[in-house]
Write an enzyme that holds these catalytic residues in place. Structure first.
Site, mmCIF file in Angstrom:
data_model
loop_
_atom_site.group_PDB
_atom_site.id
_atom_site.type_symbol
_atom_site.label_atom_id
_atom_site.label_comp_id
_atom_site.label_asym_id
_atom_site.label_seq_id
_atom_site.Cartn_x
_atom_site.Cartn_y
_atom_site.Cartn_z
ATOM 1 N N TYR A 198 0.840 -1.196 0.000
ATOM 2 C CA TYR A 198 0.000 0.000 0.000
ATOM 3 C C TYR A 198 0.874 1.245 0.000
ATOM 4 O O TYR A 198 2.049 1.197 0.372
ATOM 5 C CB TYR A 198 -0.954 0.018 1.207
ATOM 6 N N CYS A 199 0.297 2.362 -0.441
ATOM 7 C CA CYS A 199 0.979 3.651 -0.398
ATOM 8 C C CYS A 199 -0.092 4.727 -0.213
ATOM 9 O O CYS A 199 -1.232 4.416 0.123
ATOM 10 C CB CYS A 199 1.814 3.885 -1.657
ATOM 11 N N THR A 200 0.249 5.980 -0.421
ATOM 12 C CA THR A 200 -0.689 7.064 -0.111
ATOM 13 C C THR A 200 -1.914 7.067 -1.009
ATOM 14 O O THR A 200 -3.049 7.066 -0.548
ATOM 15 C CB THR A 200 0.025 8.429 -0.212
#
Ligand SMILES: [Zn+2]
Ligand SMILES: [Zn+2]
Length: 357
Positions: A198-200
């Site tokens: 996951y990331c922003t």
């Protein structure tokens, strides 16, 4: 600022009504193979300019990444145009009513080598062959699966103040570094573990998931739309929130608190705290975590040396800086040796209980 995604026709018309004569801001990205970015760029510019679109759009052989604004009453025409492009049909749009109508002043559509600067110069893999998208609900289930290795693809200063439960937060300064570390640490688990990332906002994981598939990982997943979209779905569907602390965002707010957990600590005294600050000494400007007590005691500086410089008259400070570069470049955010409580981040081996020789 409220974000809207995947609007139904009804929701969209409500949003447009609410905006009235205002502009909407929206952002989207898509990895796709674009044969002639220059021709595609010209086509977008001509069409969107006629719709009074403003913004910054990057087009590359690998896809498109855009942030733009447009009059609310032109949205339907814009959407119809997007849907006429095969790889943009039905794409998830982050939409908000523009606050001050000044987000963008010009329409700039630029051809670039990449749609995101990711430091990855490997043209041998197909960026459109990406991992499986997970919505918030599925993602929650994967987090609890003991076969899952959950990896935070953001930089250390982002994951330090907030991350998902059970996540590995590689101690890296750049996206590029994290890819090598993850691959090396998981080299014996390419087939038996679920690699979930996951990331922003999701874009970094699109690329990373394609990269890991190319490197032989069999079970690659990513959180679609990133933490931002996850948070929206959790609220909308009343799901359990598994994100702890604050999310680093790229607008004026800088961070958004998602849960009351404080997962970080003041780098100077160690007490629980999770708000970043920049050292007040302009020649230093180090990004680090400082509690209110230390802020007062240290006059918002990261060290006594910076405090002394910061007390000098401005002209003297300027004279001191002359000929010297900034002492802490951007890649050293919060890493100065004099900050005793900068946390060691969790690595993958720790999580898998594998002994590193
Ligand atoms: Zn402190
Ligand atoms: Zn400093």
């Amino acid at each position: 600022m409220q974000l809207y995604n995947k609007l139904s026709a009804k929701e969209r018309s409500e949003l447009i009504d609410e905006a009235g004569k205002n502009r909407l801001t929206l952002s989207f990205y898509q990895y796709a193979k674009i044969g002639n970015p220059q021709v595609f760029r010209d086509h977008l510019f001509i069409t969107w300019n006629a719709l009074d679109v403003l913004g910054r759009i990057y087009v590359a052989h690998e896809g498109i990444n855009g942030q733009l604004s447009l009059p609310a009453d032109r949205f339907n025409e814009f959407k119809t145009h997007l849907d006429s492009i095969s790889f943009l049909e039905g794409i998830r749009l982050n939409i908000a009513i523009e606050q001050d109508n000044k987000s963008f002043l010009k329409l700039k559509v630029k051809v670039r080598d990449k749609i995101v600067a990711d430091g990855l110069n490997d043209d041998t893999f197909d960026v459109t062959n990406k991992g499986i998208h997970l919505g918030a609900e599925q993602f929650n289930a994967f987090i609890e699966d003991e076969n899952t290795v959950l990896v935070d693809m953001r930089n250390h200063y982002e994951s330090e103040i907030g991350h998902f439960k059970n996540a590995v937060t590689p101690d890296v300064d750049t996206f590029r570094d994290s890819l090598d570390i993850i691959e090396a640490d998981l080299k014996d688990h390419k087939e038996d573990k679920n690699l979930v990332m996951y990331c922003t906002g999701g874009i970094r994981c699109e690329k990373a998931s394609a990269y890991f598939k190319h490197k032989g990982f069999k079970n690659v997943y990513q959180l679609e739309g990133g933490i931002i979209e996850y948070t929206r779905q959790v609220k909308e569907k009343n799901l359990e929130n598994k994100f702890l602390g604050q999310n680093f965002v790229f607008d004026d707010r800088r961070v958004e608190r998602i849960s009351d957990d404080v997962v970080a600590n003041c780098h100077q005294c160690g007490q629980p705290f999770d708000v970043h600050t920049n050292c007040a000494n302009e020649a230093c400007h180090l990004l680090f975590i400082q509690c209110d007590t230390c802020k007062e005691k240290m006059e918002n500086c990261c060290s006594t040396a910076c405090m002394e410089i910061n007390r000098l008259p401005y002209e003297e400070q300027k004279a001191l800086r002359k000929g010297k570069g900034n002492s802490n470049d951007i890649f050293k955010k919060g890493r100065a040796d004099h900050l005793p409580f900068k946390k060691d981040l969790r690595n993958i081996f720790e999580t898998l209980n594998i002994n590193k020789e």
